[in-house]
Scaffold this motif. Structure first.
Motif, short mmCIF file in Angstrom:
data_model
loop_
_atom_site.label_atom_id
_atom_site.label_comp_id
_atom_site.label_asym_id
_atom_site.label_seq_id
_atom_site.Cartn_x
_atom_site.Cartn_y
_atom_site.Cartn_z
N PRO A 185 -60.40 -60.01 -13.63
CA PRO A 185 -60.97 -58.72 -13.24
C PRO A 185 -60.92 -57.66 -14.35
CG PRO A 185 -59.62 -59.59 -11.47
CD PRO A 185 -59.38 -60.48 -12.65
N VAL A 186 -59.75 -57.46 -14.94
CA VAL A 186 -59.60 -56.47 -16.03
C VAL A 186 -58.50 -56.99 -16.95
CG1 VAL A 186 -59.64 -54.01 -16.56
CG2 VAL A 186 -59.84 -54.74 -14.18
N THR A 187 -58.73 -56.90 -18.27
CA THR A 187 -57.91 -57.66 -19.20
C THR A 187 -57.40 -56.79 -20.34
OG1 THR A 187 -59.47 -59.46 -18.74
CG2 THR A 187 -57.82 -59.83 -20.46
N GLY A 188 -56.09 -56.51 -20.34
CA GLY A 188 -55.52 -55.67 -21.38
C GLY A 188 -55.43 -56.34 -22.73
N SER A 189 -55.04 -57.62 -22.77
CA SER A 189 -54.89 -58.29 -24.06
C SER A 189 -56.23 -58.44 -24.77
CB SER A 189 -54.23 -59.67 -23.87
OG SER A 189 -55.01 -60.49 -23.02
N LEU A 190 -57.28 -58.82 -24.05
CA LEU A 190 -58.60 -58.93 -24.66
C LEU A 190 -59.06 -57.58 -25.19
CD1 LEU A 190 -61.23 -60.39 -25.35
CD2 LEU A 190 -61.98 -59.97 -22.99
N ASN A 191 -58.90 -56.54 -24.39
CA ASN A 191 -59.33 -55.22 -24.86
C ASN A 191 -58.49 -54.73 -26.04
OD1 ASN A 191 -61.65 -54.10 -23.27
ND2 ASN A 191 -60.36 -54.78 -21.58
N ALA A 192 -57.22 -55.13 -26.10
CA ALA A 192 -56.41 -54.80 -27.27
C ALA A 192 -56.95 -55.51 -28.51
CB ALA A 192 -54.96 -55.18 -27.03
N GLY A 193 -57.32 -56.79 -28.35
CA GLY A 193 -57.87 -57.53 -29.48
C GLY A 193 -59.21 -56.98 -29.92
N ILE A 194 -60.09 -56.67 -28.96
CA ILE A 194 -61.39 -56.08 -29.31
C ILE A 194 -61.18 -54.76 -30.04
CG2 ILE A 194 -63.51 -55.09 -28.38
CD1 ILE A 194 -63.34 -57.15 -26.10
N GLY A 195 -60.28 -53.92 -29.53
CA GLY A 195 -60.03 -52.64 -30.17
C GLY A 195 -59.54 -52.80 -31.60
#
Length: 277
Positions: free
Chosen positions: A215-225
């Motif tokens: 649903p919502v992913t902190g690790s992926l968004n950290a990597g993208i950032g």
């Protein structure tokens, strides 16, 4: 010997509206719970992740965290990190604005925000552009021709992420995956038009870990950032909407600051009580 019930929270993380985020099950005071029990409870909850909070073994940490999907243990994951910080602080009565979590990738810094918690993105274990063959594999898993992928990059900070950039948010929402062809945990991101619900739309797929779409992913968004800020694809800060295709309404805030990339979102306790393990 029967174990006494343990304190438990189920926390909604990154909600853009009530119960719109990603729930994490958090078992507190979990010292003495064996690996088999942890794994079986994570299978039983059937959430993207279930965590167990333990005393730290590193003197620089406030607590130690073990993180399980329904089928595997992870060294790091973002929404469980924020939700467990929220649950630990609530359970202990801590009013500290800064915490340090110990987990499989080492120490992760956290800080309070107005509506929840933020985490400092851990260093990438693997980075750099995907090869031509890898792009073809990523495209197959996403059910797309390779020509629709604008760029693809490894952004692995623990779970194994690779991410594909598409032309826009509408293309992200239109993705119809072939999960059987998906070789690694895969994210997809595309920009919203100005004035949209967020700056970017993100989706995350991890079928090998028992989570078809997260649903919502902190690790992926950290990597993208980490990738976007480091490459100039973004600057300052931006917002992400995630979970739209599966009925969630996640909202993630990502910022580039002097002490690193930070990923923030709201955290709310939905269930509180005890669990018998």
């Amino acid at each position: 010997m029967t174990r006494a019930p343990l304190p438990f929270r189920q926390v909604d993380v990154f909600p853009g509206s009530p119960r719109g985020g990603n729930p994490v099950a958090v078992v507190l005071d979990a010292e003495g719970v064996d690996d088999g029990t942890m794994r079986s409870f994570a299978r039983w909850t059937n959430l993207s992740e279930t965590t167990f909070v333990l005393p730290p073994t590193d003197p620089g940490a406030d607590y130690r965290l073990r993180i399980f999907t329904p089928s595997a243990e992870l060294p790091f994951a973002g929404h469980p990190t924020l939700g467990s910080a929220h649950a630990w602080a609530e359970h202990t009565g801590s009013a500290e604005d800064r915490l340090v979590q110990q987990c499989g990738v080492g120490l992760v810094g956290l800080r309070r925000t107005d509506d929840g918690w933020a985490l400092a993105a851990p260093p990438l274990i693997r980075s750099g552009p995907a090869t031509e063959d890898e792009v073809a594999s990523i495209a197959a898993g996403l059910g797309l021709p390779p020509t629709e992928i604008v760029a693809a990059e490894w952004v692995d900070n623990g779970p194994g992420w690779v991410v594909a950039v598409l032309r826009d948010a509408e293309a992200v929402l239109a993705v119809d995956t072939d999960l059987a062809a998906m070789a690694v945990p895969t994210g997809v991101v595309g920009p919203h038009a100005a004035g949209g619900p967020a700056d970017f739309e993100v989706r995350a797929f991890v079928p090998d870990l028992g989570v078809d779409e997260d649903p919502v992913t902190g690790s992926l968004n950290a990597g993208i950032g980490t990738w976007f800020f480091g490459s100039g694809r973004a600057s300052g800060s931006y917002t992400v909407r995630q979970g739209t295709r599966i009925g969630a309404n996640g909202l993630v805030r990502v910022s580039d600051e002097p002490d690193g990339v930070w990923v923030a979102g709201a955290t709310t306790t939905v269930l509180s009580g005890t669990v018998a393990l």
